[in-house]
Design a protein around this motif. Structure first.
Motif, mmCIF file in Angstrom:
data_model
loop_
_atom_site.group_PDB
_atom_site.id
_atom_site.type_symbol
_atom_site.label_atom_id
_atom_site.label_comp_id
_atom_site.label_asym_id
_atom_site.label_seq_id
_atom_site.Cartn_x
_atom_site.Cartn_y
_atom_site.Cartn_z
ATOM 1 N N LYS A 128 0.919 -1.009 0.066
ATOM 2 C CA LYS A 128 0.049 0.432 0.326
ATOM 3 C C LYS A 128 0.698 1.428 0.250
ATOM 4 O O LYS A 128 0.567 2.126 -1.430
ATOM 5 C CB LYS A 128 -0.899 0.367 1.203
ATOM 6 N N ARG A 129 2.064 1.034 0.878
ATOM 7 C CA ARG A 129 3.106 2.793 0.994
ATOM 8 C C ARG A 129 3.792 2.481 -0.535
ATOM 9 O O ARG A 129 3.942 3.900 -0.913
ATOM 10 C CB ARG A 129 3.696 2.617 1.607
ATOM 11 N N LYS A 189 1.353 3.923 -2.981
ATOM 12 C CA LYS A 189 1.331 5.691 -2.435
ATOM 13 C C LYS A 189 2.384 6.215 -3.026
ATOM 14 O O LYS A 189 2.101 7.376 -4.312
ATOM 15 C CB LYS A 189 1.206 5.365 -1.365
ATOM 16 N N GLN A 190 3.149 5.987 -3.064
ATOM 17 C CA GLN A 190 4.881 6.858 -3.423
ATOM 18 C C GLN A 190 4.943 6.179 -4.535
ATOM 19 O O GLN A 190 5.349 7.610 -5.141
ATOM 20 C CB GLN A 190 5.585 5.817 -2.480
#
Length: 210
Positions: free
Chosen positions: A20-21, A24-25
């Motif tokens: 997820k991170r 997002k990045q």
């Protein structure tokens, strides 16, 4: 006593959170890239970044510590004349300089020349081996302090700190030349004032200007 919930996170949950991170990045990076692509391109550097003005040499004298330099006071339309040093003693006598109209690059940081602080540069034409040098001059009736323009190029002079830091003079001067008629050009854009063309004083053709 209850267990810390963070100790109960499974490997699958850790992996999902990491993915997820990462997504997002990646989305943030893509957004930034698109923004950069849509941004207007930086204006191409041209000779108008230099503040080249019509000047008049009010006085000139030999530098005490070197046989190469003249020291000059030049009116470029400011409250006080500028002190400028020029390495022209091999080509001119003192009386050749006084009251002569010249072109001066004005947005350069002051630099000591054999200890004499020089606040600008007088432009001259020279042949390849620098055995012949002559002033480039405005038309006789050009106003003192008028800025020289080049063809239809546009732009404001850059601050002297930026000119020095970005080495603008070093990048622009190699393309400053005279044409076959002795007229000063930068990449075929002819130098002019409101009263006419800027030329090498004796018509030196196909010369470097600096």
């Amino acid at each position: 006593k209850t267990d810390n919930p963070s100790n109960n996170i499974t490997e699958e949950q850790k992996k999902a959170a990491a993915e997820k991170r990462a997504k997002k990045q990646a989305a943030k990076a893509a957004k930034g890239k698109k923004k950069n692509e849509n941004a207007p391109a930086a204006a191409e550097l041209n000779i108008m970044a230099l503040d080249i003005r019509v000047g008049k040499i009010l006085s000139a004298w030999h530098h005490e510590d070197t046989e190469k330099l003249f020291c000059e006071e030049i009116d470029v339309g400011e409250e006080k004349p500028r002190k400028i040093a020029s390495g022209l003693r091999a080509f001119y006598e003192t009386e050749d300089l006084v009251n002569r109209h010249v072109l001066v690059v004005c947005n350069l940081k002051a630099r000591p020349m054999a200890g004499f602080p020089s606040y600008g540069m007088v432009l001259c034409a020279s042949n390849d081996d620098h055995t012949k040098v002559e002033f480039v001059v405005p038309p006789p009736n050009a106003p003192i302090g008028e800025r020289v323009v080049f063809g239809n190029l546009e732009g404001n002079p850059e601050p002297e700190n930026k000119v020095g830091k970005k080495k603008m003079l070093e990048k622009l001067i190699p393309d400053l030349k005279t044409n076959e008629d002795g007229v000063v050009e930068w990449k075929k854009h002819q130098a002019k004032t409101t009263t006419g063309e800027v030329k090498a004083v004796n018509g030196m053709a196909n010369a470097s200007v600096g």
